[in-house]
Enzyme design. Structure first.
Site, PDB file in Angstrom:
ATOM      1  N   GLU A   1       0.868  -1.182   0.000  1.00  0.00           N
ATOM      2  CA  GLU A   1       0.000   0.000   0.000  1.00  0.00           C
ATOM      3  C   GLU A   1       0.894   1.218   0.000  1.00  0.00           C
ATOM      4  O   GLU A   1       1.803   1.329   0.826  1.00  0.00           O
ATOM      5  CB  GLU A   1      -0.876   0.024   1.256  1.00  0.00           C
TER       6      GLU A   1
ATOM      7  N   ASP B   1      -5.898   9.586  10.156  1.00  0.00           N
ATOM      8  CA  ASP B   1      -4.556   9.078  10.427  1.00  0.00           C
ATOM      9  C   ASP B   1      -4.019   9.538  11.772  1.00  0.00           C
ATOM     10  O   ASP B   1      -4.159  10.704  12.149  1.00  0.00           O
ATOM     11  CB  ASP B   1      -3.588   9.510   9.318  1.00  0.00           C
TER      12      ASP B   1
END
Lengths: 266, 414
Positions: free
Chosen positions: A49, A60
């Site tokens: 990824e 995040d």
């Protein structure tokens, strides 16, 4: 042709282990370094990824934020990211790459342009953190028409009826968020509980591959081995930060970490 | 794109929460889908529930203090020599700004949903201060996210939050201002949405937060409508409503009840923060024609680079220092119902000096932006034009900046 993502899961299954997925931010620590990290870790990783750094990331945690801000500060642009993947794919043609990011970057690039560019660079799948179902229906269809998997995210808060609807529409791979957390949080639920939720998801469509992510580290990865795949992101970003702070080579350090992760899944 | 009549603007979004088919929506991580849906169901039911409305009104009246004053600025009117200049002194509200309406409603909703903790973002510190007040009032634990730069420049409000028992979490990422505070608050909610309610401090964020905030601040125009009729016998033939616009909560609330009037009779003027005169940075996405992008869960006009990275803003006013703008205002702009312009830092200071010189009113730096444009334009208007400026915040919080920029004599004490 089988999407390399599906092929990677097949190989892992054959070897009776979960697929190992890593997340690194494109351009972190530098464009060159991030490419070298991808190349170096790819021998132990099934699916890569690659994060598209964004400066207002709403999902995040601090480790990935640090990596993303560093990459942006280093001047990474979206076309650089496509170039990094293109270069990577030249040497590792069949290693699947998933691009992960936030929708505004795609929106500004233009959905069709973005998908075309992904195709041309060798991207095999997309995760868009803030484009949930059903908002992503159209975009997912466009991805499919170019044989790019649009990977649906599932969370512990996703209701059963919603799970069924999303999985019905999803392509071959789903991403289960282990717990209520931003990326890189400490595991606040037991692996047993995570697997219980995971199995519930698997039952809905056993043929689709489901990976687990968020909060997975060297310490926890061994306990979740029965999943189709496991994603490690923040732990790697943290290692890059640590290496840079100690003036060590992130490529070597991250490779060592990934090798360990692989060991613990087999 | 068309604005419908007789339907509240907050309810004019489509199924997916888009106004005019393209502003707003819910660009959120999967984890937040369920809590947002729960909040939508709760809010949609309660906003039609007479008992809930009665409860809201009770707190608005007895605790916030409604109505806030509607006053004529006689001396300023004389000095300017054009339109009749009035002010709606929303800073009369408990706590000193309009943010109290949204904070109160969010705490009432949190209580109904059984949540024990409420988190919120703040720029100028007003949204945070009011949320801390309301949380204390309703027995909720409170956590406020605030950019480190804003903490340094808005100390009086930070102190007030702490005094009310709130935890103030400094945010060091990015530009360390409101935009980063909202991001951090949303991240906190992602990780704690099972126990915690979130209050977004303005008409921004995922669609339901835009709606709740707009519904709450509309109290301002409900009062104003009554006050105008009391003063003039009817809604004036030439009415101009000036309001600063950051996220857009006070302006939306100031205009909402007048939405269905023809704009020739009742014009809305939104004033964004143009930033320092010499700087290229600004917080005025509507004025400068910023492109549509996604910020904090909603599609809106937003300052960004060609890649879609959100750009840093600059403004003397922390409350307007936001790169985006409410989807409601994007909608009002594109349907041409409201007109948007900007005032610079220097303009706002000039207006602050003028207003405080002539009137017993102490508008904070945010409404000072609106006062500037209102004063400039009032000169050109006929004597029967009624100009109303929403003085939506009090300048006490700005005393440090005012002292630095204008000197101690301009800092009016409490």
């Amino acid at each position: 042709m089988l999407n390399p993502i599906s092929a990677a899961f097949k190989i892992a299954k054959k070897e009776k282990r979960p697929a190992l997925l890593t997340y690194t931010v494109a351009g972190d620590g530098s464009k060159k370094q991030s490419l070298n990290i991808l190349k170096s870790i790819s021998e132990n990783v099934d699916i890569l990824e690659v994060g598209v750094p964004h400066n207002t990331p709403v999902a995040d945690g601090s480790q990935i934020q640090t990596s993303a801000y560093r990459a942006i500060k280093n001047g990474i642009k979206i076309n650089d990211i496509f170039n990094i993947i293109k270069k990577f794919k030249k040497s590792r043609k069949n290693k699947p790459v998933i691009l992960m990011g936030y929708y505004n970057m795609i929106f500004q690039y233009g959905e069709n342009n973005y998908i075309n560019k992904c195709k041309a660079s060798g991207v095999n799948g997309l995760i868009v953190v803030d484009l949930p179902w059903p908002e992503n229906k159209n975009f997912a269809k466009k991805c499919k028409s170019k044989s790019i998997y649009f990977i649906q995210l599932l969370s512990p808060t996703t209701t059963d009826t919603r799970l069924k609807k999303i999985i019905k529409d999803s392509h071959q791979m789903n991403y289960f968020i282990s717990m209520l957390s931003t990326t890189g949080g400490k595991l606040k639920v037991t692996p047993k509980e995570i697997l219980k939720n995971y199995n519930k998801i698997k039952k809905i469509d056993p043929k689709k591959q489901t990976v687990i992510g968020f909060g997975i580290t060297e310490k926890t990865i061994g306990k979740l081995k029965s999943a189709d795949g496991l994603v490690v992101g923040s732990a790697i970003c943290k290692e890059i930060t640590r290496s840079l702070n100690n003036r060590q080579n992130p490529v070597t350090n991250v490779s060592r970490l990934v090798k360990n992760l692989k060991k613990k899944t087999t | 794109m068309k604005l419908k009549k007789r339907i509240p603007v907050i309810d004019q979004g489509n199924k997916l929460g888009f106004w005019g088919g393209k502003f707003g929506g819910n660009f959120v991580p999967e984890t937040l889908k369920k809590p947002i849906e729960d909040l939508e169901i709760l809010f949609n039911n309660l906003k039609e529930d007479k008992k809930f409305i009665a409860e809201r009104d009770k707190y608005f009246k007895n605790w916030i203090g409604t109505p806030t004053r509607f006053i004529k600025l006689e001396n300023l009117t004389k000095h300017v020599g054009g339109a009749q200049i009035y002010s709606k002194v929303v800073s009369d509200a408990n706590g000193g700004a309009h943010k109290i309406y949204n904070a109160t409603v969010h705490c009432l909703l949190a209580k109904r949903s059984g949540k024990k903790v409420i988190c919120g973002d703040t720029g100028a510190g007003y949204a945070g201060k009011m949320l801390s007040m309301a949380a204390k009032k309703f027995g909720l634990k409170c956590k406020i996210f605030m950019g480190a730069k804003d903490i340094a420049r808005q100390q009086p409000n930070v102190k007030a939050m702490k005094k009310n028992g709130a935890e103030v979490v400094p945010v060091y990422s990015g530009s360390q201002t409101l935009v980063d505070a909202v991001s951090e608050c949303m991240r906190f909610w992602v990780a704690n949405c099972d126990t915690t309610a979130m209050c977004v401090g303005s008409t921004v964020g995922p669609a339901v937060f835009v709606r709740i905030c707009g519904w709450s601040t509309s109290q301002i125009s409900r009062e104003l409508k009554v006050q105008l009729i009391e003063e003039f016998g009817s809604i004036p033939k030439k009415l101009k409503l000036y309001n600063c616009v950051g996220g857009g909560s006070s302006s939306f609330g100031f205009w909402n009840e007048f939405m269905d009037y023809d704009k020739k009779q009742c014009e809305f003027i939104g004033v964004e923060a143009g930033g320092p005169a010499k700087s290229k940075k600004h917080a005025a996405p509507l004025t400068y024609g910023s492109k549509i992008g996604i910020l904090h869960g909603a599609a809106q006009y937003v300052n960004q680079n060609s890649d879609g990275q959100i750009e840093e803003t600059e403004s003397i006013s922390a409350g307007l220092d936001y790169p985006g703008i409410s989807p409601l205002h994007c909608f009002l702009k594109d349907t041409k119902r409201a007109r948007y312009t900007s005032a610079s830092d220097e303009d706002a200071l000039k207006a602050y000096k003028l207003v405080t010189k002539f009137e017993k009113l102490r508008p904070s730096l945010e409404p000072s932006h609106a006062f500037f444009v209102a004063i400039v334009e009032s000169k050109k208007f006929s004597k029967d034009t009624i100009v109303v400026v929403n003085s939506c915040g009090d300048a006490y919080k700005d005393k440090k900046i005012l002292e630095q920029r204008l000197g101690i004599k301009y800092v009016k004490s409490n």
